[in-house]
Design an enzyme around this catalytic site. Sequence first.
Site, short mmCIF file in Angstrom:
data_model
loop_
_atom_site.label_atom_id
_atom_site.label_comp_id
_atom_site.label_asym_id
_atom_site.label_seq_id
_atom_site.Cartn_x
_atom_site.Cartn_y
_atom_site.Cartn_z
N GLY A 140 0.82 -1.22 0.00
CA GLY A 140 0.00 0.00 0.00
C GLY A 140 0.84 1.26 0.00
O GLY A 140 0.44 2.29 0.54
N SER A 171 3.36 -0.71 -6.23
CA SER A 171 2.75 -1.82 -6.98
C SER A 171 2.97 -3.19 -6.37
O SER A 171 3.29 -4.16 -7.06
CB SER A 171 3.24 -1.85 -8.43
OG SER A 171 2.67 -0.81 -9.12
N ASP A 215 1.33 -0.63 -14.22
CA ASP A 215 2.03 -1.41 -13.20
C ASP A 215 2.38 -2.80 -13.74
O ASP A 215 3.52 -3.26 -13.61
CB ASP A 215 1.15 -1.55 -11.95
CG ASP A 215 0.76 -0.20 -11.39
OD1 ASP A 215 1.35 0.81 -11.81
OD2 ASP A 215 -0.14 -0.15 -10.53
N TYR A 237 -9.65 7.40 -6.80
CA TYR A 237 -9.03 6.97 -8.06
C TYR A 237 -10.10 6.77 -9.14
O TYR A 237 -9.98 7.27 -10.27
CB TYR A 237 -8.25 5.67 -7.84
CG TYR A 237 -7.49 5.18 -9.06
CD1 TYR A 237 -6.14 5.48 -9.24
CD2 TYR A 237 -8.13 4.42 -10.04
CE1 TYR A 237 -5.45 5.03 -10.35
CE2 TYR A 237 -7.44 3.97 -11.16
CZ TYR A 237 -6.10 4.28 -11.31
OH TYR A 237 -5.42 3.84 -12.42
C1 GLA Z 1 -2.09 3.10 -9.98
C2 GLA Z 1 -2.70 2.32 -11.13
C3 GLA Z 1 -1.97 2.62 -12.44
C4 GLA Z 1 -1.84 4.12 -12.69
C5 GLA Z 1 -1.32 4.84 -11.44
C6 GLA Z 1 -1.34 6.34 -11.61
O1 GLA Z 1 -0.79 2.65 -9.72
O2 GLA Z 1 -2.67 0.94 -10.87
O3 GLA Z 1 -2.60 1.99 -13.51
O4 GLA Z 1 -3.07 4.66 -13.11
O5 GLA Z 1 -2.08 4.50 -10.28
O6 GLA Z 1 -0.43 6.72 -12.58
#
Ligand code: GLA
Length: 330
Positions: free
Chosen positions: A114, A118, A165, A213
């Site tokens: 978190g 990723s 990611d 988000y």
């Molecule tokens: C997260 C999402 C990605 C991207 C980023 C922001 O990591 O998983 O796909 O959108 O946020 O850049």
Amino acid sequence: MTIEQGNVFRRVTVSAPGRVNLIGDHTDYTGGLVLPMVVDLHTVVHGESEPGDTFTLASMDDAIPVSIPTDVANPAHVDPPWGRYVAGVLVELRAMGYRVPGFAGGVSTTLPIGAGLSSSAALAVAVARAIFESTGQTPPPDVDLALALQRAEQRASGVPCGIMDQLSIISGRQGTATLIDCHALTVDYVAIPDDIEFVVRHVMSRELAGSEYADRVAQCSLAERLIGPLRLADANSVLDIDDETIMRRARHVVTENMRVRDFADALTAHDLESAGRLMTESHHSLSDDFETSNAAMDAAVEAMLTEPGVLGARITGGGFGGCIVALKRR
Ligand code: GLA
């Protein structure tokens, strides 16, 4: 000679790194540009595939192991919650025609959870690699696997994440940044000059599930209904958007795409001041126009910018917390 084509079951140890995004945030889900690189922190899955129909993983970080039927249908119902990311992978690989075996093994990670590095995509990639290697099945091309694992993460978390990611982790090379065109799904590698380093600082944990988000994804899609694809728009055309909030979201995306291109060029030309400035501009755009930063993250960036050798700094990843990344002279 007879080559047996029967099921293969093997003991394996596989891993996948996390990623830090150097520049280009909230551009992937409108087919824009991103420039992440893999970090030297990993998630490791070990264990062996077996004939049964249960996929079991014990975690160093959770007393309760994940135990999932290999024909699981709805990853969002799996407990404990980190098992949803595992279940999402099983569902998507099955949908691609892969054989998902029974499995008994464990998972451990050096990635903070978190933190915007990723950890969830690293877990998914490691699980997929464990399935391929332990059964002797040939993985799909990188882009196809990344798309499948993006769908897996969306199923698991309900967050409409982009492709950055998964694709950056699958195709990343240590010590090199990965320039991804998220529309064409092409990957180019950008060398990092020897006399700089990227410093990643964890400021605060966060969760994208339940964050704004998904609102940002929806606002960008509304902007695209008004002025067409943001990846093709220029800074003037966003001014045609009457709604002030939607205009600012679109302005971030359009200017961020330009900054990614300019940043990659600046690194290649060894123009470190420009590269650093672009990172800091990216932070201000995310903070002011896209509003995915917060007071603690802004303060951490400002503090980082006063440190010796630091040429630029920004929040990285999905936002609302997580990590900052800085460009620093060695
Ligand atoms: C997260 C999402 C990605 C991207 C980023 C922001 O990591 O998983 O796909 O959108 O946020 O850049």
